[in-house]
Design a protein around this motif. Structure first.
Motif, PDB file in Angstrom:
ATOM      1  N   LEU A 111      12.544  13.252  74.024  1.00 33.99           N
ATOM      2  CA  LEU A 111      13.196  14.550  73.880  1.00 33.99           C
ATOM      3  C   LEU A 111      13.232  14.977  72.418  1.00 33.99           C
ATOM      4  O   LEU A 111      12.909  16.129  72.090  1.00 33.99           O
ATOM      5  CB  LEU A 111      14.617  14.483  74.457  1.00 33.99           C
ATOM      6  N   LEU A 112      13.589  14.056  71.534  1.00 31.03           N
ATOM      7  CA  LEU A 112      13.660  14.401  70.110  1.00 31.03           C
ATOM      8  C   LEU A 112      12.280  14.715  69.546  1.00 31.03           C
ATOM      9  O   LEU A 112      12.129  15.593  68.693  1.00 31.03           O
ATOM     10  CB  LEU A 112      14.310  13.263  69.321  1.00 31.03           C
ATOM     11  N   GLN A 113      11.274  14.023  69.994  1.00 28.13           N
ATOM     12  CA  GLN A 113       9.904  14.284  69.547  1.00 28.13           C
ATOM     13  C   GLN A 113       9.457  15.678  69.966  1.00 28.13           C
ATOM     14  O   GLN A 113       8.885  16.432  69.166  1.00 28.13           O
ATOM     15  CB  GLN A 113       8.972  13.226  70.136  1.00 28.13           C
TER      16      GLN A 113
ATOM     17  N   CYS B  20      30.524  11.850  73.959  1.00 28.82           N
ATOM     18  CA  CYS B  20      30.520  13.227  73.478  1.00 28.82           C
ATOM     19  C   CYS B  20      29.391  13.447  72.478  1.00 28.82           C
ATOM     20  O   CYS B  20      28.686  14.465  72.530  1.00 28.82           O
ATOM     21  CB  CYS B  20      31.857  13.561  72.828  1.00 28.82           C
ATOM     22  N   GLU B  21      29.220  12.492  71.566  1.00 26.58           N
ATOM     23  CA  GLU B  21      28.180  12.626  70.552  1.00 26.58           C
ATOM     24  C   GLU B  21      26.787  12.631  71.186  1.00 26.58           C
ATOM     25  O   GLU B  21      25.925  13.443  70.806  1.00 26.58           O
ATOM     26  CB  GLU B  21      28.296  11.476  69.549  1.00 26.58           C
ATOM     27  N   ILE B  22      26.558  11.743  72.137  1.00 25.51           N
ATOM     28  CA  ILE B  22      25.259  11.691  72.797  1.00 25.51           C
ATOM     29  C   ILE B  22      25.029  12.951  73.629  1.00 25.51           C
ATOM     30  O   ILE B  22      23.928  13.527  73.639  1.00 25.51           O
ATOM     31  CB  ILE B  22      25.150  10.437  73.685  1.00 25.51           C
ATOM     32  N   GLY B  23      26.068  13.422  74.315  1.00 24.23           N
ATOM     33  CA  GLY B  23      25.946  14.661  75.073  1.00 24.23           C
ATOM     34  C   GLY B  23      25.589  15.835  74.185  1.00 24.23           C
ATOM     35  O   GLY B  23      24.725  16.659  74.532  1.00 24.23           O
ATOM     36  N   ASP B  24      26.243  15.931  73.044  1.00 25.23           N
ATOM     37  CA  ASP B  24      25.936  17.011  72.112  1.00 25.23           C
ATOM     38  C   ASP B  24      24.515  16.893  71.574  1.00 25.23           C
ATOM     39  O   ASP B  24      23.802  17.893  71.430  1.00 25.23           O
ATOM     40  CB  ASP B  24      26.922  16.997  70.949  1.00 25.23           C
ATOM     41  N   GLN B  25      24.091  15.668  71.279  1.00 24.75           N
ATOM     42  CA  GLN B  25      22.726  15.472  70.765  1.00 24.75           C
ATOM     43  C   GLN B  25      21.695  15.926  71.788  1.00 24.75           C
ATOM     44  O   GLN B  25      20.702  16.590  71.440  1.00 24.75           O
ATOM     45  CB  GLN B  25      22.506  14.001  70.412  1.00 24.75           C
ATOM     46  N   ILE B  26      21.921  15.584  73.046  1.00 24.37           N
ATOM     47  CA  ILE B  26      20.994  16.015  74.095  1.00 24.37           C
ATOM     48  C   ILE B  26      21.004  17.532  74.216  1.00 24.37           C
ATOM     49  O   ILE B  26      19.948  18.180  74.242  1.00 24.37           O
ATOM     50  CB  ILE B  26      21.361  15.340  75.438  1.00 24.37           C
ATOM     51  N   ALA B  27      22.205  18.130  74.285  1.00 24.15           N
ATOM     52  CA  ALA B  27      22.304  19.585  74.454  1.00 24.15           C
ATOM     53  C   ALA B  27      21.697  20.331  73.279  1.00 24.15           C
ATOM     54  O   ALA B  27      21.022  21.354  73.465  1.00 24.15           O
ATOM     55  CB  ALA B  27      23.764  19.992  74.633  1.00 24.15           C
ATOM     56  N   GLU B  28      21.897  19.841  72.078  1.00 23.10           N
ATOM     57  CA  GLU B  28      21.468  20.556  70.883  1.00 23.10           C
ATOM     58  C   GLU B  28      19.957  20.479  70.647  1.00 23.10           C
ATOM     59  O   GLU B  28      19.421  21.238  69.836  1.00 23.10           O
ATOM     60  CB  GLU B  28      22.228  20.014  69.673  1.00 23.10           C
ATOM     61  N   THR B  29      19.288  19.572  71.334  1.00 24.43           N
ATOM     62  CA  THR B  29      17.823  19.530  71.266  1.00 24.43           C
ATOM     63  C   THR B  29      17.193  20.113  72.525  1.00 24.43           C
ATOM     64  O   THR B  29      16.180  20.809  72.458  1.00 24.43           O
ATOM     65  CB  THR B  29      17.322  18.092  71.053  1.00 24.43           C
ATOM     66  N   LEU B  30      17.815  19.851  73.672  1.00 28.68           N
ATOM     67  CA  LEU B  30      17.246  20.283  74.943  1.00 28.68           C
ATOM     68  C   LEU B  30      17.296  21.799  75.119  1.00 28.68           C
ATOM     69  O   LEU B  30      16.308  22.423  75.521  1.00 28.68           O
ATOM     70  CB  LEU B  30      18.005  19.603  76.081  1.00 28.68           C
ATOM     71  N   ALA B  31      18.450  22.408  74.827  1.00 28.17           N
ATOM     72  CA  ALA B  31      18.601  23.842  75.066  1.00 28.17           C
ATOM     73  C   ALA B  31      17.583  24.683  74.295  1.00 28.17           C
ATOM     74  O   ALA B  31      16.886  25.506  74.896  1.00 28.17           O
ATOM     75  CB  ALA B  31      20.031  24.285  74.741  1.00 28.17           C
ATOM     76  N   PRO B  32      17.456  24.495  72.979  1.00 29.22           N
ATOM     77  CA  PRO B  32      16.478  25.334  72.268  1.00 29.22           C
ATOM     78  C   PRO B  32      15.044  25.052  72.672  1.00 29.22           C
ATOM     79  O   PRO B  32      14.218  25.960  72.723  1.00 29.22           O
ATOM     80  CB  PRO B  32      16.721  24.995  70.789  1.00 29.22           C
ATOM     81  N   LEU B  33      14.737  23.785  72.990  1.00 29.88           N
ATOM     82  CA  LEU B  33      13.372  23.450  73.396  1.00 29.88           C
ATOM     83  C   LEU B  33      12.991  24.184  74.678  1.00 29.88           C
ATOM     84  O   LEU B  33      11.940  24.840  74.744  1.00 29.88           O
ATOM     85  CB  LEU B  33      13.253  21.938  73.599  1.00 29.88           C
ATOM     86  N   LEU B  34      13.836  24.088  75.700  1.00 27.31           N
ATOM     87  CA  LEU B  34      13.485  24.689  76.987  1.00 27.31           C
ATOM     88  C   LEU B  34      13.529  26.212  76.937  1.00 27.31           C
ATOM     89  O   LEU B  34      12.691  26.877  77.553  1.00 27.31           O
ATOM     90  CB  LEU B  34      14.415  24.157  78.077  1.00 27.31           C
TER      91      LEU B  34
END
Length: 208
Positions: A107-109, A152-166
């Motif tokens: 996801l980060l890549q 919470c931190e992991i959830g935010d990390q996923i949301a903050e990369t996933l939302a803009p990508l998709l």
């Protein structure tokens, strides 16, 4: 576009990503955007880990009705984009399904490639993947067994990369971009309100 998210147990990270994708698709009317998830060592039939379920709800998703499942080649085959939570999981997927390499990333890549190169399609991301410098590892840690704050931190990390990508990949050209044509980071509805959002010139971040 159908996205498959993969982690280890399929009760936390990949479920968060799957359910946030569904929430994102509903919020923005992206009816062709679908998602599912699996785990490389999942115990089949388990529900969402309770703290992961709280994280999903706090980020505006729906955690109900989920049962974990083991990753199988047919799940990979039907996905347009496969997003793993770690580099090791990504490499394991490709080792078992070699034909999936062009559409399999962490996801980060994938987020980094799209942000730096402007790639809007899976094919464009694949072509750009070897042209960009990489600094550090591109892994999302497993919070299972850790504190609620870590979830919470992991959830935010996923949301903050996933939302803009998709949104960058699925919304029409010219929408959800800043004045320089780069993808914006959006806040999903129902996010936590512990702190006000921090705003800079390129994105809006939700802070846990």
């Amino acid at each position: 576009m159908h996205v498959l998210f993969v982690c280890t147990g399929n009760v936390c990270r990949s479920v968060i990503a799957e359910r946030l994708t569904r929430a994102l698709a509903d919020e923005h009317g992206l009816y062709e955007l679908t998602a599912e998830s699996a785990g490389t060592r999942a115990l089949v039939g388990f529900g969402v880990e309770p703290l992961a379920a709280q994280t999903i709800t706090g980020l505006g998703g729906n955690a109900s009705g989920f049962r974990s499942r083991r990753l199988k080649p047919e799940l990979v085959d039907r996905a347009d984009l496969v997003l793993a939570m770690t580099e090791q999981i990504r490499d394991d997927i490709v080792a078992h399904v070699p034909g999936a390499h062009p559409r399999t990333f962490t996801l980060l890549q994938a987020h980094r490639i799209a942000k730096v190169s402007g790639a809007r399609t899976v094919d464009e991301m694949d072509r750009a993947r070897n042209d960009l410098a990489l600094v550090g590892r591109e892994n999302i840690a497993d919070p299972v067994g850790l504190s609620p704050q870590k979830y919470c931190e992991i959830g935010d990390q996923i949301a903050e990369t996933l939302a803009p990508l998709l949104l960058w990949m699925c919304m029409p050209v010219g929408r959800n971009t800043d004045e320089r044509g780069r993808p914006r980071l959006v806040v999903l509805p129902g996010g936590r309100q512990d702190h006000p959002p921090v705003v800079d010139e390129t994105r809006i971040d939700r802070q846990a």
